[in-house]
Design an enzyme around this catalytic site. Structure first.
Site, short mmCIF file in Angstrom:
data_model
loop_
_atom_site.label_atom_id
_atom_site.label_comp_id
_atom_site.label_asym_id
_atom_site.label_seq_id
_atom_site.Cartn_x
_atom_site.Cartn_y
_atom_site.Cartn_z
N ASP A 240 -12.40 -9.32 3.26
CA ASP A 240 -12.16 -8.60 4.83
C ASP A 240 -13.41 -8.45 5.29
OD1 ASP A 240 -12.35 -6.70 3.15
OD2 ASP A 240 -10.53 -5.63 3.16
N ASN B 208 -2.66 4.06 0.39
CA ASN B 208 -1.43 3.78 0.71
C ASN B 208 -0.72 2.46 0.14
OD1 ASN B 208 -2.80 1.96 1.96
ND2 ASN B 208 -2.44 2.51 4.20
N HIS C 231 -2.78 -0.46 -0.04
CA HIS C 231 -3.24 -1.64 0.76
C HIS C 231 -4.03 -2.44 -0.19
CE1 HIS C 231 -6.62 0.74 2.44
NE2 HIS C 231 -7.12 -0.30 2.24
N GLU D 194 -2.29 -3.77 5.37
CA GLU D 194 -1.67 -2.24 5.33
C GLU D 194 0.09 -2.51 5.07
OE1 GLU D 194 -3.68 0.32 5.27
OE2 GLU D 194 -4.89 0.11 6.88
#
Ligand code: GLP
Length: 244
Positions: free
Chosen positions: A67, A136, A138, A143
């Site tokens: 990313d 979380n 990810h 996400e």
């Protein structure tokens, strides 16, 4: 999913580096999928040390990062391009022409993402994909969502990710709100996956990744369906997981 329990961050880094090193020794032309964040820094340093000693050769390796922040140029110190140069590419004998990171400087999201998908596919997808995990759940910048993503796409970062990543910026206002990330399907196309996690703050995400339901609300949970996924994590990160 294979879980390798390590004592601490250093032990995790060494074991993860061993797995990557074995991959590169067995196939010097390996395609590696790489990650950013605090988790892989120790792994990269260990690989760089072995590279200096002549034990791990990256001359014919090619890499694809997961990313990049949208809007940051490669030479921006906060970009993932810059991170990779500083923490890995600049420390080993890799040919920089064989390293790839999504082009955050291209604001045309559709074009930037399509081009990245094209070159990852052309390279035949990673032989081994290294992953960290967000609080979380990810992976990359995928996400929690209503569905698993497919190819490279532009995402709006969640407040929790912006908050977590703000430690690397002067102020939270400087954290970009969007990023380009490889999709979950692309990640799952890698022949082997290596997830690393360290610290008690990752315990909940690691538990859900390994033992929770497979759901796009915890993107990493899909790794339970991968046929060759290894999690190398320290005691703190595994503190909620049953001891085998
Ligand atoms: C970022 C990156 C992820 C990384 C995650 C965890 O959001 N995009 O690829 O896995 O943070 O980072 P850290 O290893 O610093 O906890």
């Amino acid at each position: 999913m294979r879980i390798v329990r390590t004592t601490d961050y250093k032990d995790m880094s060494r074991k993860a580096a061993n797995i990557i090193s074995a991959q590169v020794i067995l196939n010097p032309n390996s395609v590696l999928g790489l990650a950013t964040g605090s988790s892989p820094i120790g792994t990269y340093l260990q690989l760089a040390e072995w590279n200096r000693k002549g034990d791990c050769d990256f001359a014919h390796v090619s890499t694809f990062n997961l990313d990049e922040y949208r809007g940051l140029k490669a030479d921006d110190p906060q970009s993932y391009h810059y991170f990779m140069q500083k923490n890995f590419f600049g420390l080993v004998n890799i040919d920089i022409a064989n390293t790839h990171v999504p082009d955050g400087s291209n604001l045309d999201a559709e074009a930037a993402c399509a081009e990245y998908d094209r070159i990852v596919a052309e390279a035949g997808y990673p032989d081994l994909q290294l992953l960290g995990i967000g609080h979380n759940g990810h992976i990359g910048f995928n996400e929690p969502d209503e569905a698993f993503s497919k190819g490279t796409h532009c995402v709006d970062l969640t407040q929790s990710t912006i908050q977590a990543n703000s430690r690397l910026f002067d102020s939270i206002d400087d954290v970009p709100r969007q990023a380009y990330t490889m999709g979950v399907q692309t990640i799952m196309n890698a022949r082997r996956i290596l997830v690393i996690a360290s610290g008690a703050d990752k315990a909940d995400a690691v538990y859900k990744m390994c033992f929770g339901p497979v759901t796009p609300q915890v993107p990493a949970s899909i790794l339970q369906l991968h046929t060759n996924c290894t999690v190398v994590a320290d005691e703190d990160a595994l503190s909620l997981c049953p001891a085998e």
